[in-house]
Design an enzyme around this catalytic site. Structure first.
Site, short mmCIF file in Angstrom:
data_model
loop_
_atom_site.label_atom_id
_atom_site.label_comp_id
_atom_site.label_asym_id
_atom_site.label_seq_id
_atom_site.Cartn_x
_atom_site.Cartn_y
_atom_site.Cartn_z
N PRO A 148 0.79 -1.22 0.00
CA PRO A 148 0.00 0.00 0.00
C PRO A 148 0.83 1.29 0.00
O PRO A 148 1.87 1.36 0.64
CB PRO A 148 -0.83 -0.10 1.29
CG PRO A 148 -0.16 -1.15 2.11
CD PRO A 148 0.51 -2.08 1.16
N ASN A 149 0.31 2.25 -0.74
CA ASN A 149 0.84 3.62 -0.84
C ASN A 149 2.13 3.71 -1.64
O ASN A 149 2.64 4.82 -1.86
CB ASN A 149 1.05 4.25 0.56
CG ASN A 149 -0.25 4.35 1.32
OD1 ASN A 149 -1.22 4.87 0.79
ND2 ASN A 149 -0.32 3.82 2.52
N ARG A 166 5.26 11.02 -2.24
CA ARG A 166 4.98 10.63 -0.86
C ARG A 166 6.21 10.82 0.03
O ARG A 166 7.23 10.16 -0.19
CB ARG A 166 4.61 9.14 -0.89
CG ARG A 166 4.39 8.54 0.46
CD ARG A 166 4.27 7.02 0.39
NE ARG A 166 4.07 6.50 1.71
CZ ARG A 166 4.30 5.26 2.07
NH1 ARG A 166 4.72 4.38 1.18
NH2 ARG A 166 4.10 4.88 3.30
N TYR A 197 11.35 8.69 1.51
CA TYR A 197 11.35 7.69 0.43
C TYR A 197 12.05 8.15 -0.85
O TYR A 197 12.16 7.39 -1.80
CB TYR A 197 9.91 7.27 0.11
CG TYR A 197 9.23 6.63 1.31
CD1 TYR A 197 9.71 5.45 1.86
CD2 TYR A 197 8.12 7.22 1.90
CE1 TYR A 197 9.11 4.88 2.98
CE2 TYR A 197 7.51 6.66 3.02
CZ TYR A 197 8.02 5.49 3.54
OH TYR A 197 7.42 4.92 4.65
N ASN A 225 7.85 -5.77 -1.24
CA ASN A 225 7.87 -4.68 -0.26
C ASN A 225 6.44 -4.62 0.29
O ASN A 225 5.56 -4.03 -0.34
CB ASN A 225 8.27 -3.34 -0.89
CG ASN A 225 8.33 -2.24 0.16
OD1 ASN A 225 7.89 -2.41 1.30
ND2 ASN A 225 8.88 -1.09 -0.22
N ALA A 233 3.18 -0.93 4.62
CA ALA A 233 2.61 -0.90 5.97
C ALA A 233 2.18 -2.29 6.45
O ALA A 233 2.17 -2.56 7.66
CB ALA A 233 1.43 0.06 6.02
N GLU A 251 12.33 -9.88 1.21
CA GLU A 251 11.60 -8.68 1.65
C GLU A 251 12.49 -7.46 1.45
O GLU A 251 13.67 -7.51 1.80
CB GLU A 251 11.26 -8.86 3.14
CG GLU A 251 10.60 -7.66 3.80
CD GLU A 251 10.46 -7.87 5.32
OE1 GLU A 251 10.63 -9.01 5.83
OE2 GLU A 251 10.21 -6.87 6.01
N HIS A 274 12.75 -2.98 1.65
CA HIS A 274 12.19 -1.69 2.06
C HIS A 274 13.10 -0.58 1.56
O HIS A 274 14.32 -0.73 1.58
CB HIS A 274 12.10 -1.59 3.59
CG HIS A 274 11.22 -2.62 4.19
ND1 HIS A 274 9.85 -2.53 4.18
CD2 HIS A 274 11.51 -3.82 4.78
CE1 HIS A 274 9.34 -3.61 4.76
NE2 HIS A 274 10.32 -4.42 5.13
N ARG A 296 13.38 4.02 12.34
CA ARG A 296 12.16 4.85 12.31
C ARG A 296 11.31 4.64 13.57
O ARG A 296 11.80 4.18 14.57
CB ARG A 296 11.43 4.56 11.00
CG ARG A 296 12.31 4.86 9.77
CD ARG A 296 11.57 4.71 8.49
NE ARG A 296 10.41 5.59 8.44
CZ ARG A 296 9.42 5.45 7.57
NH1 ARG A 296 9.47 4.48 6.65
NH2 ARG A 296 8.38 6.27 7.60
C1 DQA Z 1 8.34 0.78 3.70
C2 DQA Z 1 8.41 0.98 5.23
C3 DQA Z 1 7.05 0.81 5.88
O1 DQA Z 1 7.13 1.01 7.29
C4 DQA Z 1 6.06 1.81 5.31
O2 DQA Z 1 4.77 1.59 5.84
C5 DQA Z 1 6.04 1.83 3.83
C6 DQA Z 1 7.28 1.70 3.09
C7 DQA Z 1 9.67 1.10 3.01
O3 DQA Z 1 9.82 0.67 1.86
O4 DQA Z 1 10.55 1.76 3.57
O5 DQA Z 1 4.98 2.07 3.22
O6 DQA Z 1 8.02 -0.56 3.45
#
Ligand code: DQA
Length: 146
Positions: A10-11, A18, A23, A74, A77, A98, A100, A107
């Site tokens: 998501p997002n 964003r 990011y 990835n 959230a 995985e 990120h 964080r």
């Molecule tokens: C994320 C880290 C997560 O905590 C966050 O909710 C994201 C992006 C990252 O790629 O750094 O949406 O997965």
């Protein structure tokens, strides 16, 4: 040809606009084209999927059993909340990496736990777009070594 499923949670469709301080300015489109270029070089085919819906991600992982050799994910959230995605990865038995963009351990406290990491072969974080590229390289190396 090796088939890899790439899932963006998501997002991540909002990347570029964003929270750029966290990011960066890179867009999802740019990440996907860099991954596609690397995959072509490594003679792998990618199926790329982004969703803001947990169930859609669970469905796709479940349907991919036997059809792909590796998963690059990835979970965004859902990393911190989704027992369902974790169970889907465990159930399909496919090698998963995985990734990120940010270092989740540097964080907020609520981000400092991943429910996905215990079912991932490895985790790469903190390198922005490069996390994805390093993750794909590692995944393809693992598949080639099998
Ligand atoms: C994320 C880290 C997560 O905590 C966050 O909710 C994201 C992006 C990252 O790629 O750094 O949406 O997965």
């Amino acid at each position: 040809m090796k088939k890899i499923l790439v899932i963006h949670g998501p997002n991540l469709d909002l990347l570029g606009k964003r929270e750029p301080a966290i990011y960066g300015k890179v867009t999802l489109k740019e990440i996907n084209s860099a991954l596609t270029k690397l995959a072509r070089k490594r003679k792998a085919a990618l199926k790329i999927f982004q969703s803001n819906h947990e169930g859609e991600i669970v469905d796709l992982i479940g349907k991919s059993k036997g059809k792909i050799q590796g998963l690059l994910i990835n979970p965004a959230a859902y990393t911190h909340t989704s027992v369902a995605i974790r169970d889907a990865i465990a159930a399909c038995g496919i090698i998963a990496i995985e990734v990120h963009l940010s270092n989740i351990y540097s964080r907020e406290e609520f981000r400092q736990k991943s429910l996905i990491s215990p079912v991932a072969k490895g985790v790469i974080m903190g390198f922005g777009m490069k996390s994805y590229l390093l993750g794909l390289e590692a995944l393809l190396d693992l598949i080639d070594a099998k």
